[in-house]
Design an enzyme around this catalytic site. Structure first.
Site, PDB file in Angstrom:
ATOM      1  N   LYS A 251       2.471  -1.710  -3.856  1.00 22.52           N
ATOM      2  CA  LYS A 251       2.213  -1.096  -5.244  1.00 22.52           C
ATOM      3  C   LYS A 251       3.727  -0.644  -5.618  1.00 22.52           C
ATOM      4  O   LYS A 251       4.533  -0.162  -4.965  1.00 22.52           O
ATOM      5  CB  LYS A 251       1.591   0.454  -5.157  1.00 22.52           C
ATOM      6  CG  LYS A 251       1.545   1.378  -6.348  1.00 22.52           C
ATOM      7  CD  LYS A 251       1.041   2.603  -6.104  1.00 22.52           C
ATOM      8  CE  LYS A 251       1.257   3.616  -7.286  1.00 22.52           C
ATOM      9  NZ  LYS A 251       0.690   4.965  -7.100  1.00 22.52           N
TER      10      LYS A 251
ATOM     11  N   TYR B 170       4.210   0.517  -0.443  1.00 24.27           N
ATOM     12  CA  TYR B 170       4.456   1.648  -1.517  1.00 24.27           C
ATOM     13  C   TYR B 170       5.754   1.805  -1.768  1.00 24.27           C
ATOM     14  O   TYR B 170       6.522   2.139  -1.039  1.00 24.27           O
ATOM     15  CB  TYR B 170       3.724   2.771  -0.970  1.00 24.27           C
ATOM     16  CG  TYR B 170       3.608   4.030  -2.013  1.00 24.27           C
ATOM     17  CD1 TYR B 170       3.949   3.583  -3.369  1.00 24.27           C
ATOM     18  CD2 TYR B 170       3.180   5.112  -1.805  1.00 24.27           C
ATOM     19  CE1 TYR B 170       3.753   4.429  -4.346  1.00 24.27           C
ATOM     20  CE2 TYR B 170       2.904   6.214  -2.709  1.00 24.27           C
ATOM     21  CZ  TYR B 170       3.300   5.760  -4.019  1.00 24.27           C
ATOM     22  OH  TYR B 170       2.980   6.804  -4.844  1.00 24.27           O
TER      23      TYR B 170
END
Length: 309
Positions: free
Chosen positions: A171, A141
């Site tokens: 992400k 992330y």
């Protein structure tokens, strides 16, 4: 048991409802997860828009258990498990793996700033080694605007080389398409790159990306899922434009209160507006303006049912 399949498509960083005493509300959360799943969205629990870092490790594990007990399929879940403390990350990640979650979304340890790639590599590697499970699937992330600790493309490549069956995606919430492009260019086999906003969704899919993990999937999952399915069609650019217009309505300093205000409005359930401090609920005038903007577009949340129905 087969290894978890890698995620693709759209996932919602599921907003977390709270009771009047600010305890998490598993009943409303379950209802929202069911609605999201029915419209094609995976469930990225305990992320930024989930107020994940305002929840304790124990609260997250209990919510995960309650969702699974209520019949939410764990394979659709990608809970956020990256914490500042190594042992917290290990505990939460292990619980997600043993619960059968399809993967975890893992922030770097974010309290200390200016740390080296070597330190971050050791942190991720320590979690992986301590879990010691072939079923662990980590989606990194990268959200430097919030965490202030980024995950460089070089570090991603090193982690994937060291743990090719474990570090399987990322992400990218940098908001920087050049960074996403560099991630897409990694030679790693089947490495899944998700944009952190549906604003980049069509561009990401056309470049070989996997989809998006986006805040507004909490209110617009069907339309985002449709673009994921029809991105090769002649209508794809128009579908992207529609998504952009909805997102533009939500652009504000803190999107979380806005998302909760929209859900509260369409459910006629003011309890959904509750956020945990230090966040504050959307002011009435701003809420009215937001709903008016969406109404002008004819926006709806089809199939949304009051909690318990």
């Amino acid at each position: 048991m087969p290894a978890p399949e890698r995620f693709s498509g759209v996932l919602a960083p599921v907003i977390t409802p709270f009771l009047e005493d600010l305890a998490p509300d598993p009943v409303r959360l379950t209802a929202h997860c069911r609605w999201l799943s029915s419209h094609g969205a995976g469930l990225a629990l305990f992320g930024t828009n989930s107020e994940g870092n305002s929840l304790s490790v124990g609260e997250k594990m209990e919510l995960l258990d309650r969702l699974i007990e209520a019949g939410i399929e764990p394979a659709r879940m990608m809970p956020g498990t990256g914490c500042s403390a190594l042992t917290d990350s290990v505990e939460l990640t292990r619980h997600a793996v043993t619960s059968g979650c399809g993967g975890v979304l893992m922030l770097p340890p974010f309290y200390y700033k200016g740390v080296s790639d070597e330190g971050l590599f050791r942190s991720y590697s320590e979690v992986i080694e301590r879990i010691g499970s072939r079923d662990l699937r980590i989606y990194l992330y990268h959200i430097p605007p919030v965490s202030q600790v980024g995950i460089s493309v070089e570090l991603v490549a090193r982690l994937v080389k060291a743990w090719p069956e474990t570090v399987v995606g990322i992400k990218d919430s940098s908001g920087d398409w050049d960074n996403t492009s560099r991630l897409l260019a990694l030679s790693a086999d089947d490495f899944r790159v998700f944009s952190g906003s549906e604003s980049f969704l069509l561009r990401n899919l056309r470049a070989g990306g996997a989809g998006c993990i986006s805040a507004t999937a909490n209110i617009n999952p069907a339309a985002i899922s449709r673009l994921c399915e029809e991105w090769r069609s002649p209508e794809a650019d128009a579908l992207q434009q529609d998504l952009d217009e909805v997102r533009d309505c939500l652009q504000m300093p803190s999107m979380i209160p806005g998302l909760k205000a929209v859900v509260a409005h369409f459910l006629d359930d003011p309890a959904w507006e509750t956020v945990r401090p230090p966040l504050t609920a959307l002011e009435p005038a701003k809420k009215s303006a937001l709903i008016a903007k969406l109404s002008q577009r004819g926006f709806t949340m089809p199939g949304l049912a009051p909690t318990g129905e």
